[in-house]
Design an enzyme around this catalytic site. Structure first.
Site, PDB file in Angstrom:
ATOM      1  N   PRO A 173     -14.484 -21.647 108.463  1.00  0.00           N
ATOM      2  CA  PRO A 173     -13.368 -21.898 109.378  1.00  0.00           C
ATOM      3  C   PRO A 173     -12.260 -22.752 108.774  1.00  0.00           C
ATOM      4  O   PRO A 173     -12.511 -23.681 108.012  1.00  0.00           O
ATOM      5  CB  PRO A 173     -14.018 -22.619 110.566  1.00  0.00           C
ATOM      6  CG  PRO A 173     -15.340 -23.077 110.087  1.00  0.00           C
ATOM      7  CD  PRO A 173     -15.744 -22.183 108.963  1.00  0.00           C
ATOM      8  N   ASN A 174     -11.062 -22.361 109.132  1.00  0.00           N
ATOM      9  CA  ASN A 174      -9.811 -23.045 108.780  1.00  0.00           C
ATOM     10  C   ASN A 174      -9.388 -22.883 107.327  1.00  0.00           C
ATOM     11  O   ASN A 174      -8.291 -23.305 106.963  1.00  0.00           O
ATOM     12  CB  ASN A 174      -9.867 -24.540 109.151  1.00  0.00           C
ATOM     13  CG  ASN A 174     -10.081 -24.734 110.625  1.00  0.00           C
ATOM     14  OD1 ASN A 174      -9.360 -24.156 111.436  1.00  0.00           O
ATOM     15  ND2 ASN A 174     -11.085 -25.509 110.993  1.00  0.00           N
ATOM     16  N   ARG A 228      -2.677 -26.686 105.451  1.00  0.00           N
ATOM     17  CA  ARG A 228      -3.501 -27.664 106.159  1.00  0.00           C
ATOM     18  C   ARG A 228      -3.959 -28.750 105.195  1.00  0.00           C
ATOM     19  O   ARG A 228      -4.669 -28.478 104.241  1.00  0.00           O
ATOM     20  CB  ARG A 228      -4.724 -26.981 106.771  1.00  0.00           C
ATOM     21  CG  ARG A 228      -5.667 -27.947 107.465  1.00  0.00           C
ATOM     22  CD  ARG A 228      -6.882 -27.215 108.038  1.00  0.00           C
ATOM     23  NE  ARG A 228      -7.864 -28.179 108.471  1.00  0.00           N
ATOM     24  CZ  ARG A 228      -9.064 -28.328 107.922  1.00  0.00           C
ATOM     25  NH1 ARG A 228      -9.443 -27.542 106.935  1.00  0.00           N
ATOM     26  NH2 ARG A 228      -9.888 -29.239 108.373  1.00  0.00           N
ATOM     27  N   TYR A 278      -6.903 -30.675 100.336  1.00  0.00           N
ATOM     28  CA  TYR A 278      -7.385 -29.368  99.891  1.00  0.00           C
ATOM     29  C   TYR A 278      -6.516 -28.704  98.838  1.00  0.00           C
ATOM     30  O   TYR A 278      -6.889 -27.648  98.320  1.00  0.00           O
ATOM     31  CB  TYR A 278      -7.509 -28.431 101.099  1.00  0.00           C
ATOM     32  CG  TYR A 278      -8.459 -28.966 102.141  1.00  0.00           C
ATOM     33  CD1 TYR A 278      -9.822 -29.044 101.884  1.00  0.00           C
ATOM     34  CD2 TYR A 278      -7.997 -29.428 103.365  1.00  0.00           C
ATOM     35  CE1 TYR A 278     -10.703 -29.547 102.822  1.00  0.00           C
ATOM     36  CE2 TYR A 278      -8.871 -29.931 104.321  1.00  0.00           C
ATOM     37  CZ  TYR A 278     -10.217 -29.991 104.050  1.00  0.00           C
ATOM     38  OH  TYR A 278     -11.089 -30.492 104.975  1.00  0.00           O
ATOM     39  N   ASN A 282     -18.297 -21.458 100.671  1.00  0.00           N
ATOM     40  CA  ASN A 282     -17.616 -22.646 101.168  1.00  0.00           C
ATOM     41  C   ASN A 282     -17.649 -22.500 102.679  1.00  0.00           C
ATOM     42  O   ASN A 282     -16.785 -21.862 103.275  1.00  0.00           O
ATOM     43  CB  ASN A 282     -16.184 -22.752 100.659  1.00  0.00           C
ATOM     44  CG  ASN A 282     -15.505 -24.025 101.124  1.00  0.00           C
ATOM     45  OD1 ASN A 282     -15.959 -24.679 102.057  1.00  0.00           O
ATOM     46  ND2 ASN A 282     -14.406 -24.374 100.474  1.00  0.00           N
ATOM     47  N   ALA A 321     -16.469 -26.495 107.796  1.00  0.00           N
ATOM     48  CA  ALA A 321     -17.108 -27.325 108.819  1.00  0.00           C
ATOM     49  C   ALA A 321     -18.523 -26.853 109.151  1.00  0.00           C
ATOM     50  O   ALA A 321     -19.366 -27.666 109.544  1.00  0.00           O
ATOM     51  CB  ALA A 321     -16.250 -27.365 110.075  1.00  0.00           C
ATOM     52  N   HIS A 332     -21.821 -28.624 107.817  1.00  0.00           N
ATOM     53  CA  HIS A 332     -22.421 -29.804 108.438  1.00  0.00           C
ATOM     54  C   HIS A 332     -23.073 -29.507 109.785  1.00  0.00           C
ATOM     55  O   HIS A 332     -23.680 -30.401 110.373  1.00  0.00           O
ATOM     56  CB  HIS A 332     -21.345 -30.876 108.630  1.00  0.00           C
ATOM     57  CG  HIS A 332     -20.402 -30.955 107.481  1.00  0.00           C
ATOM     58  ND1 HIS A 332     -20.781 -31.402 106.227  1.00  0.00           N
ATOM     59  CD2 HIS A 332     -19.095 -30.587 107.361  1.00  0.00           C
ATOM     60  CE1 HIS A 332     -19.739 -31.322 105.404  1.00  0.00           C
ATOM     61  NE2 HIS A 332     -18.720 -30.827 106.071  1.00  0.00           N
ATOM     62  N   ASP A 379     -30.185 -20.628 107.738  1.00  0.00           N
ATOM     63  CA  ASP A 379     -31.295 -19.686 107.811  1.00  0.00           C
ATOM     64  C   ASP A 379     -30.938 -18.335 107.188  1.00  0.00           C
ATOM     65  O   ASP A 379     -31.763 -17.735 106.498  1.00  0.00           O
ATOM     66  CB  ASP A 379     -31.726 -19.482 109.264  1.00  0.00           C
ATOM     67  CG  ASP A 379     -32.440 -20.701 109.838  1.00  0.00           C
ATOM     68  OD1 ASP A 379     -32.813 -21.614 109.071  1.00  0.00           O
ATOM     69  OD2 ASP A 379     -32.619 -20.731 111.073  1.00  0.00           O
ATOM     70  N   GLU A 401     -22.953 -23.404  96.566  1.00  0.00           N
ATOM     71  CA  GLU A 401     -22.118 -24.036  97.586  1.00  0.00           C
ATOM     72  C   GLU A 401     -20.918 -24.668  96.902  1.00  0.00           C
ATOM     73  O   GLU A 401     -21.071 -25.350  95.881  1.00  0.00           O
ATOM     74  CB  GLU A 401     -22.937 -25.106  98.311  1.00  0.00           C
ATOM     75  CG  GLU A 401     -22.176 -25.868  99.352  1.00  0.00           C
ATOM     76  CD  GLU A 401     -23.013 -26.956 100.013  1.00  0.00           C
ATOM     77  OE1 GLU A 401     -22.484 -27.598 100.927  1.00  0.00           O
ATOM     78  OE2 GLU A 401     -24.184 -27.169  99.611  1.00  0.00           O
ATOM     79  N   HIS A 441     -17.120 -26.815  97.526  1.00  0.00           N
ATOM     80  CA  HIS A 441     -16.181 -27.557  98.371  1.00  0.00           C
ATOM     81  C   HIS A 441     -14.979 -27.946  97.528  1.00  0.00           C
ATOM     82  O   HIS A 441     -15.150 -28.467  96.414  1.00  0.00           O
ATOM     83  CB  HIS A 441     -16.829 -28.817  98.943  1.00  0.00           C
ATOM     84  CG  HIS A 441     -17.976 -28.496  99.848  1.00  0.00           C
ATOM     85  ND1 HIS A 441     -17.788 -28.044 101.127  1.00  0.00           N
ATOM     86  CD2 HIS A 441     -19.305 -28.522  99.627  1.00  0.00           C
ATOM     87  CE1 HIS A 441     -18.971 -27.812 101.661  1.00  0.00           C
ATOM     88  NE2 HIS A 441     -19.911 -28.086 100.768  1.00  0.00           N
ATOM     89  N   LEU A 442     -13.792 -27.703  98.041  1.00  0.00           N
ATOM     90  CA  LEU A 442     -12.568 -28.080  97.333  1.00  0.00           C
ATOM     91  C   LEU A 442     -12.486 -29.587  97.159  1.00  0.00           C
ATOM     92  O   LEU A 442     -12.152 -30.085  96.088  1.00  0.00           O
ATOM     93  CB  LEU A 442     -11.346 -27.569  98.093  1.00  0.00           C
ATOM     94  CG  LEU A 442     -11.209 -26.048  98.152  1.00  0.00           C
ATOM     95  CD1 LEU A 442     -10.250 -25.639  99.246  1.00  0.00           C
ATOM     96  CD2 LEU A 442     -10.768 -25.508  96.805  1.00  0.00           C
ATOM     97  N   ARG A 464     -15.689 -38.623 101.862  1.00  0.00           N
ATOM     98  CA  ARG A 464     -14.936 -38.484 103.119  1.00  0.00           C
ATOM     99  C   ARG A 464     -15.736 -39.074 104.279  1.00  0.00           C
ATOM    100  O   ARG A 464     -16.636 -39.874 104.070  1.00  0.00           O
ATOM    101  CB  ARG A 464     -14.596 -37.011 103.318  1.00  0.00           C
ATOM    102  CG  ARG A 464     -13.697 -36.511 102.149  1.00  0.00           C
ATOM    103  CD  ARG A 464     -13.234 -35.107 102.299  1.00  0.00           C
ATOM    104  NE  ARG A 464     -12.434 -34.970 103.505  1.00  0.00           N
ATOM    105  CZ  ARG A 464     -12.210 -33.802 104.086  1.00  0.00           C
ATOM    106  NH1 ARG A 464     -12.728 -32.695 103.578  1.00  0.00           N
ATOM    107  NH2 ARG A 464     -11.463 -33.737 105.168  1.00  0.00           N
TER     108      ARG A 464
END
Length: 159
Positions: A10-11, A18, A23, A74, A77, A80, A87, A98, A100-101, A107
């Site tokens: 998402p996002n 954003r 990011y 990635n 949200a 978390h 699963d 995995e 993450h930028l 954070r």
């Protein structure tokens, strides 16, 4: 051609506008082009999907079980919060990286836990868009290293 699934949560469709201080200025299209170019260098293809809907990401993982050799995830949200995505990835039989930028550990505290890390073969965080390229190279290396030497086919089992 062997294919790597690249999932964005998402996002991430708002990359470039954003919170660019967190990011970066690159767009999702820029990152998808980087993924395609990096995979092509390794003789692989990519299938990129971004969704703001958890179920769509889960469906993509299920559909990719027999059609891909690895996944770059990635989950944004959902990293978390999503036991369901955890699963789905746990049952995915190929390498999962995995990405993450930003560095979630630098954070807010709620970003420090990842349900995805528990099922990932590797985690790349804080490297910006380069993290995606590193993840694709890692999957390419692992796939080549575990492929069937008689057929030169990539491996289809995880760890």
């Amino acid at each position: 051609m062997a294919t790597i699934l690249v999932l964005n949560g998402p996002n991430l469709n708002l990359l470039g506008i954003r919170e660019p201080e967190v990011y970066g200025a690159e767009t999702l299209a820029d990152i998808e082009a980087l993924c395609a170019a990096t995979a092509a260098e390794a003789g692989l293809g990519v299938r990129c999907l971004q969704s703001n809907h958890e179920g769509e990401l889960i469906d993509a993982v299920h559909a990719a079980r027999d059609t891909t050799v690895g996944a770059v995830v990635n989950a944004a949200a959902y990293t978390h919060t999503s036991v369901a995505l955890h699963d789905a990835l746990k049952s995915y039989p190929h390498p999962v990286v995995e990405v993450h930028l930003s560095n979630p550990h630098a954070r807010e505290p709620f970003r420090h836990h990842s349900y995805i890390s528990l099922v990932a073969d590797a985690v790349i965080a804080g490297a910006g868009s380069c993290g995606y390229a590193h993840a694709i190279r890692l999957i390419a290396d692992r796939t080549a290293a575990t492929g069937d030497p008689d057929t030169d086919e990539p491996a289809t089992t995880r760890k």
